[in-house]
Scaffold this motif. Structure first.
Motif, PDB file in Angstrom:
ATOM      1  N   ASN A   1       0.818  -1.215   0.000  1.00  0.00           N
ATOM      2  CA  ASN A   1       0.000   0.000   0.000  1.00  0.00           C
ATOM      3  C   ASN A   1       0.849   1.262   0.000  1.00  0.00           C
ATOM      4  O   ASN A   1       0.515   2.266  -0.639  1.00  0.00           O
ATOM      5  CB  ASN A   1      -0.951   0.001   1.205  1.00  0.00           C
ATOM      6  CG  ASN A   1      -2.074  -1.001   1.034  1.00  0.00           C
ATOM      7  OD1 ASN A   1      -2.360  -1.446  -0.079  1.00  0.00           O
ATOM      8  ND2 ASN A   1      -2.719  -1.370   2.134  1.00  0.00           N
ATOM      9  N   GLN A   2       1.980   1.213   0.731  1.00  0.00           N
ATOM     10  CA  GLN A   2       2.864   2.371   0.773  1.00  0.00           C
ATOM     11  C   GLN A   2       3.577   2.558  -0.573  1.00  0.00           C
ATOM     12  O   GLN A   2       3.780   3.682  -1.036  1.00  0.00           O
ATOM     13  CB  GLN A   2       3.894   2.204   1.891  1.00  0.00           C
ATOM     14  CG  GLN A   2       4.846   3.376   2.064  1.00  0.00           C
ATOM     15  CD  GLN A   2       4.126   4.651   2.477  1.00  0.00           C
ATOM     16  OE1 GLN A   2       3.203   4.615   3.277  1.00  0.00           O
ATOM     17  NE2 GLN A   2       4.538   5.780   1.914  1.00  0.00           N
TER      18      GLN A   2
ATOM     19  N   LYS B   1       1.034   4.145  -2.862  1.00  0.00           N
ATOM     20  CA  LYS B   1       0.817   5.561  -2.536  1.00  0.00           C
ATOM     21  C   LYS B   1       1.998   6.408  -3.008  1.00  0.00           C
ATOM     22  O   LYS B   1       1.816   7.481  -3.614  1.00  0.00           O
ATOM     23  CB  LYS B   1       0.621   5.735  -1.031  1.00  0.00           C
ATOM     24  CG  LYS B   1       0.364   7.194  -0.626  1.00  0.00           C
ATOM     25  CD  LYS B   1       0.241   7.362   0.880  1.00  0.00           C
ATOM     26  CE  LYS B   1      -0.016   8.819   1.243  1.00  0.00           C
ATOM     27  NZ  LYS B   1       1.021   9.752   0.733  1.00  0.00           N
ATOM     28  N   GLY B   2       3.210   5.921  -2.745  1.00  0.00           N
ATOM     29  CA  GLY B   2       4.391   6.665  -3.174  1.00  0.00           C
ATOM     30  C   GLY B   2       4.501   6.760  -4.683  1.00  0.00           C
ATOM     31  O   GLY B   2       4.918   7.796  -5.234  1.00  0.00           O
TER      32      GLY B   2
ATOM     33  N   PHE C   1       2.014   6.775  -6.769  1.00  0.00           N
ATOM     34  CA  PHE C   1       1.024   7.758  -7.220  1.00  0.00           C
ATOM     35  C   PHE C   1       1.487   9.183  -6.903  1.00  0.00           C
ATOM     36  O   PHE C   1       1.248  10.116  -7.680  1.00  0.00           O
ATOM     37  CB  PHE C   1      -0.339   7.478  -6.577  1.00  0.00           C
ATOM     38  CG  PHE C   1      -0.924   6.126  -6.927  1.00  0.00           C
ATOM     39  CD1 PHE C   1      -0.508   5.438  -8.062  1.00  0.00           C
ATOM     40  CD2 PHE C   1      -1.877   5.540  -6.105  1.00  0.00           C
ATOM     41  CE1 PHE C   1      -1.047   4.197  -8.385  1.00  0.00           C
ATOM     42  CE2 PHE C   1      -2.426   4.306  -6.418  1.00  0.00           C
ATOM     43  CZ  PHE C   1      -2.012   3.627  -7.555  1.00  0.00           C
ATOM     44  N   ASP C   2       2.146   9.350  -5.749  1.00  0.00           N
ATOM     45  CA  ASP C   2       2.696  10.672  -5.417  1.00  0.00           C
ATOM     46  C   ASP C   2       3.740  11.080  -6.451  1.00  0.00           C
ATOM     47  O   ASP C   2       3.818  12.245  -6.860  1.00  0.00           O
ATOM     48  CB  ASP C   2       3.343  10.656  -4.026  1.00  0.00           C
ATOM     49  CG  ASP C   2       2.318  10.588  -2.902  1.00  0.00           C
ATOM     50  OD1 ASP C   2       1.118  10.815  -3.171  1.00  0.00           O
ATOM     51  OD2 ASP C   2       2.707  10.283  -1.755  1.00  0.00           O
TER      52      ASP C   2
ATOM     53  N   ARG D   1      -3.114  13.246 -10.978  1.00  0.00           N
ATOM     54  CA  ARG D   1      -3.668  13.006  -9.643  1.00  0.00           C
ATOM     55  C   ARG D   1      -4.441  11.697  -9.664  1.00  0.00           C
ATOM     56  O   ARG D   1      -5.375  11.536 -10.457  1.00  0.00           O
ATOM     57  CB  ARG D   1      -4.565  14.177  -9.217  1.00  0.00           C
ATOM     58  CG  ARG D   1      -5.062  14.065  -7.781  1.00  0.00           C
ATOM     59  CD  ARG D   1      -5.628  15.407  -7.321  1.00  0.00           C
ATOM     60  NE  ARG D   1      -6.672  15.887  -8.216  1.00  0.00           N
ATOM     61  CZ  ARG D   1      -7.952  15.510  -8.140  1.00  0.00           C
ATOM     62  NH1 ARG D   1      -8.334  14.645  -7.203  1.00  0.00           N
ATOM     63  NH2 ARG D   1      -8.851  15.981  -8.980  1.00  0.00           N
TER      64      ARG D   1
ATOM     65  N   THR E   1      -6.644   9.007  -7.509  1.00  0.00           N
ATOM     66  CA  THR E   1      -7.438   8.850  -6.286  1.00  0.00           C
ATOM     67  C   THR E   1      -8.150   7.507  -6.297  1.00  0.00           C
ATOM     68  O   THR E   1      -8.644   7.057  -7.333  1.00  0.00           O
ATOM     69  CB  THR E   1      -8.483   9.972  -6.169  1.00  0.00           C
ATOM     70  OG1 THR E   1      -9.258  10.035  -7.369  1.00  0.00           O
ATOM     71  CG2 THR E   1      -7.814  11.316  -5.946  1.00  0.00           C
ATOM     72  N   GLN E   2      -8.210   6.892  -5.115  1.00  0.00           N
ATOM     73  CA  GLN E   2      -8.864   5.589  -4.999  1.00  0.00           C
ATOM     74  C   GLN E   2     -10.358   5.765  -4.766  1.00  0.00           C
ATOM     75  O   GLN E   2     -10.785   6.642  -3.998  1.00  0.00           O
ATOM     76  CB  GLN E   2      -8.243   4.794  -3.850  1.00  0.00           C
ATOM     77  CG  GLN E   2      -8.766   3.375  -3.734  1.00  0.00           C
ATOM     78  CD  GLN E   2      -8.000   2.566  -2.690  1.00  0.00           C
ATOM     79  OE1 GLN E   2      -6.911   2.941  -2.265  1.00  0.00           O
ATOM     80  NE2 GLN E   2      -8.570   1.451  -2.272  1.00  0.00           N
TER      81      GLN E   2
ATOM     82  N   LYS F   1      -8.630  -3.221  -6.454  1.00  0.00           N
ATOM     83  CA  LYS F   1      -8.857  -1.800  -6.147  1.00  0.00           C
ATOM     84  C   LYS F   1      -9.191  -1.049  -7.438  1.00  0.00           C
ATOM     85  O   LYS F   1      -8.906  -1.515  -8.548  1.00  0.00           O
ATOM     86  CB  LYS F   1      -7.618  -1.170  -5.507  1.00  0.00           C
ATOM     87  CG  LYS F   1      -7.079  -1.928  -4.300  1.00  0.00           C
ATOM     88  CD  LYS F   1      -8.071  -2.008  -3.169  1.00  0.00           C
ATOM     89  CE  LYS F   1      -7.485  -2.746  -1.964  1.00  0.00           C
ATOM     90  NZ  LYS F   1      -8.517  -3.038  -0.947  1.00  0.00           N
TER      91      LYS F   1
ATOM     92  N   TYR G   1      -9.163   3.003  -9.264  1.00  0.00           N
ATOM     93  CA  TYR G   1      -8.614   4.351  -9.145  1.00  0.00           C
ATOM     94  C   TYR G   1      -9.063   5.224 -10.312  1.00  0.00           C
ATOM     95  O   TYR G   1      -9.294   4.740 -11.423  1.00  0.00           O
ATOM     96  CB  TYR G   1      -7.079   4.306  -9.151  1.00  0.00           C
ATOM     97  CG  TYR G   1      -6.480   3.435  -8.070  1.00  0.00           C
ATOM     98  CD1 TYR G   1      -6.147   3.960  -6.825  1.00  0.00           C
ATOM     99  CD2 TYR G   1      -6.249   2.076  -8.303  1.00  0.00           C
ATOM    100  CE1 TYR G   1      -5.587   3.158  -5.836  1.00  0.00           C
ATOM    101  CE2 TYR G   1      -5.697   1.264  -7.314  1.00  0.00           C
ATOM    102  CZ  TYR G   1      -5.369   1.804  -6.084  1.00  0.00           C
ATOM    103  OH  TYR G   1      -4.830   1.017  -5.106  1.00  0.00           O
TER     104      TYR G   1
ATOM    105  N   PHE H   1       8.312   6.363  -1.221  1.00  0.00           N
ATOM    106  CA  PHE H   1       7.500   5.170  -0.957  1.00  0.00           C
ATOM    107  C   PHE H   1       8.196   4.080  -0.146  1.00  0.00           C
ATOM    108  O   PHE H   1       7.524   3.204   0.401  1.00  0.00           O
ATOM    109  CB  PHE H   1       7.009   4.566  -2.283  1.00  0.00           C
ATOM    110  CG  PHE H   1       8.102   4.119  -3.217  1.00  0.00           C
ATOM    111  CD1 PHE H   1       8.624   2.842  -3.150  1.00  0.00           C
ATOM    112  CD2 PHE H   1       8.593   4.973  -4.190  1.00  0.00           C
ATOM    113  CE1 PHE H   1       9.611   2.425  -4.020  1.00  0.00           C
ATOM    114  CE2 PHE H   1       9.578   4.568  -5.082  1.00  0.00           C
ATOM    115  CZ  PHE H   1      10.090   3.290  -4.995  1.00  0.00           C
TER     116      PHE H   1
END
Length: 704
Positions: free
Chosen positions: A363-364, A367-368, A370-371, A380, A382-383, A415, A417, A541
């Motif tokens: 998950n991290q 997230k990283g 996507f950042d 951008r 978003t989930q 998931k 997005y 990340f």
């Protein structure tokens, strides 16, 4: 729901996709597509224009492509006897339909007639390329053939579809049929605790063992198999797993040997029918390499440049094992190579891959990643909330891209997005499915369910709908899924493909997204892997799953020091795949009846580490080459070809800033957004300001 495979819902209602609907729905889609094709081919020649001819042809098959895409997608991720039966029933009809399109005399006459009009001659560059590419693909598919040869070509396409599907199923079934249950924990000596826990959880999920007396289940899926081969001190355990892998697509019930020869023969006949010497020359016409000779020369030239380094690494590993096992240097067994390589790396660099795993909770990492996409590419991500509804159950999930509420998925782990650009315009969405299941094929891949496009004429923006899938280390006992660094690179690789699709901004759908030359398509995916090695991007990340700390400086230094450990061997492995692929399709497509293992060794002998026990041919389980009518067949060299491009292209990020938004926007606008709207060599020059530097790959690998 009536005709669920035909609905145009953006958010797919997976719970309605019961295999019992496939034959009726796809049959209906085929009829509709045929009627649409007929309308295009029979249009008034005096009123025809680009939109009615080229775009009309694309649009005629789009609904069928999307409906059949759902079937093939489920076949890869939710395979079942009923789905397989329905897929088999319709595959010949779908294959025959698409094979017939370029063989349609009226359609070909329409294209030829339109291409000679003043409007066609005056088309702007992107539309001109779309027309040229369409006509070239028609020629390559037999549009110029006489009737008897057209009929044979249709038969070949149908046979290829069915044979490659059977090959793919044999790989999946033989992989799933194998398991190893360990009851004695002593046999697991040396294995990382993460691998032991995963094996115990897998056994428990199958009803094996108890908390007091656990059992351990190992399979041939990568997260289970690789730790055994790299760390298990029990040599018999490693040998058993190795023997299991060699029987994928080879054991009697699922033996792909004859299918390999049949596929090669069918492809060769197809190529000769179309006036080409071999299948490589046929498929590479619309690739950067242009022909098989150029691709083969590329492989052989790289081989020559790293052969001495490869031999040196082989001798060093043999000597290392001899020193530590108190033996004289000798050839290794195939089940010893990964084990002793990992030990040698630990000795030379004080680095164990498992040290990194705690810093890569999935998950991290996501997230990283996507950042990073936001910082570098102005995207951008978003989930959206998701819901899994079993097939046949009622659902209230959203179906439209603008609708609130949860989005349905095909499995509870999946998931969803949404992706917006810097102007907050929704450009597309995607599903992500990261962990192995018995019903899911192996490997990692990206695909799309809807091809997006920007507004055009009266057409509103059409959103991309993509997916990324893998078979990464799963979570155990409710804890975070901790990935290896190799798995992180794979996640970034597939995300690169996805970005290429989602950022596609070409008004002509057939030129958009990843619909590019296959020896260029790996550039966006492989360039993303570079971010997994840079401190600046890793810090986004790579965080310890318990403490949140970044990778310590000392550990990072060891990672970088060990980066090019046995790099010549890694490159040579990929070159061996490319060499085998090209040689089979160029020189041995009609060598039917030859010993496949002996021939493979003859072809790639100089590319393989000499071993005491020879590995059986990879060809029987080489899905990239044999699981679809074309796929990467005669094109596996593309990975290394594009790696030269990505190694060079990433030097711009290194020079101007790893997270430099200007470079990222340049890459997005000059590569990712362009699809196949221009020649890929020009796209590379537009980004770099020059042609590729051939030595870039070897320099990055520490060999140049």
């Amino acid at each position: 729901m009536a005709s669920p495979f035909l609905t145009q819902d953006f958010h797919v209602r997976w719970s309605t996709l019961d295999p019992i609907h496939i034959q009726a729905d796809i049959g209906q889609a085929l009829q509709a597509a045929e009627a649409a094709i007929n309308r295009v081919s029979e249009q008034d020649r005096g009123k025809m224009n680009f939109d009615s001819v080229v775009l009309g042809l694309d649009e005629a098959t789009r609904p069928l492509n999307e409906s059949w895409g759902l079937v093939t997608h489920l076949d890869s991720l939710c395979n079942s006897p009923s789905l397989r039966e329905a897929h088999h029933a319709m595959l010949p009809q779908v294959s025959s339909f698409f094979a017939k399109i370029p063989l349609n005399d009226h359609l070909w006459d329409l294209l030829e007639t339109y291409s000679k009009t003043q409007e066609a001659r005056d088309l702007p560059p992107v539309k001109k390329r779309a027309l040229d590419e369409t006509m070239e693909s028609f020629r390559q598919a037999g549009a110029d053939l006489p009737p008897d040869k057209k009929k044979r070509l249709e038969e070949l396409e149908s046979e290829l579809s069915q044979t490659t599907q059977k090959y793919s199923e044999n790989v999946l079934d033989s992989t799933n049929a194998w398991e190893l249950i360990i009851t004695d924990p002593a046999r697991l000596q040396g294995l990382p605790q993460s691998a032991i826990d995963a094996a115990r959880a897998d056994a428990a999920a199958k009803g094996l063992g108890t908390p007091e007396e656990p059992q351990y289940r190992f399979t041939l899926k990568a997260p289970s198999m690789i730790p055994v081969m790299e760390y298990a001190e029990d040599e018999n355990l490693r040998r058993t797993v190795w023997e299991g892998t060699t029987n994928i697509g080879r054991s009697e019930k699922w033996d792909n040997t004859q299918l390999v020869w049949k596929i090669l023969r069918l492809r060769h006949e197809k190529a000769q029918l179309l006036g080409k010497k071999d299948f490589a020359d046929l498929v590479l016409q619309q690739r950067m390499a242009k022909n098989g000779a150029t691709a083969l020369a590329f492989i052989e030239n790289l081989h020559a440049k790293i052969a001495s380094a490869f031999q040196r690494e082989t001798i060093q590993l043999q000597e290392y094992k001899a020193d530590h096992a108190a033996q004289t240097p000798d050839l290794l067994q195939p089940w010893e190579v990964a084990f002793w390589s990992e030990r040698q790396r630990k000795t030379e660099y004080d680095f164990d891959e498992e040290e990194l795993r705690p810093y890569f909770p999935l998950n991290q990492v996501l997230k990283g990643m996507f950042d990073l996409a936001e910082k570098v590419f102005d995207l951008r991500i978003t989930q959206r909330p998701t819901i899994f509804v079993p097939v046949g159950q009622p659902s209230t999930a959203s179906t439209r891209s603008t609708q609130e509420g949860p989005v349905e998925v095909w499995h509870p782990e999946v998931k969803f997005y949404e992706v917006h650009n810097e102007k907050n315009v929704h450009i597309g969405s995607f599903y992500a499915d990261w962990h192995p299941r018995d019903s899911k094929r192996g490997g990692a891949w990206m695909n799309y369910l809807h091809m997006g496009a920007p507004p055009y004429g009266e057409r509103d923006r059409r959103l991309h709908l993509g997916l990324i899938c893998g078979n990464m280390t799963p979570p155990v006992d409710g804890k975070a899924a901790l990935l290896t660094h190799d798995e992180v690179c794979t996640v970034f690789h597939e995300f690169g493909h996805l970005l290429h699709q989602l950022c596609g901004n070409v008004e002509i759908p057939s030129l958009n997204g990843v619909s590019v030359y296959w020896d260029f398509v790996e550039l966006p995916s492989q360039i993303m892997e570079n971010f997994c090695w840079e401190r600046e991007s890793l810090d986004l990340f790579a965080r310890h799953h318990e403490t949140g700390e970044a990778i310590p400086a000392k550990l990072f230094k060891k990672v970088i020091a060990a980066k090019n450990y046995r790099s010549a061997s890694d490159i040579m492995r990929q070159l061996s795949f490319g060499k085998l692929d090209l040689e089979l399709h160029i020189r041995h497509a009609t060598t039917e009846g030859a010993d496949l293992d002996q021939l493979s060794r003859q072809i790639v002998g100089d590319y393989l580490m000499p071993l005491k026990t020879e590995n059986p041919s990879m060809a029987r389980r080489f899905g990239h080459l044999f699981s679809s009518p074309v796929g990467y067949a005669a094109g596996y060299y593309s990975y290394k070809w594009a790696e030269v491009l990505d190694a060079d292209a990433f030097t711009r990020f290194q020079k101007e800033g790893v997270l430099n938004n200007k470079v990222g926007r340049d890459f997005r606008e000059k590569i990712l957004s362009k699809g196949n709207s221009e020649d890929p060599a020009k796209l590379f020059r537009d980004f770099m300001g020059r042609d590729p530097e051939p030595m870039a790959l070897l320099v990055r690998a520490g060999l140049g």
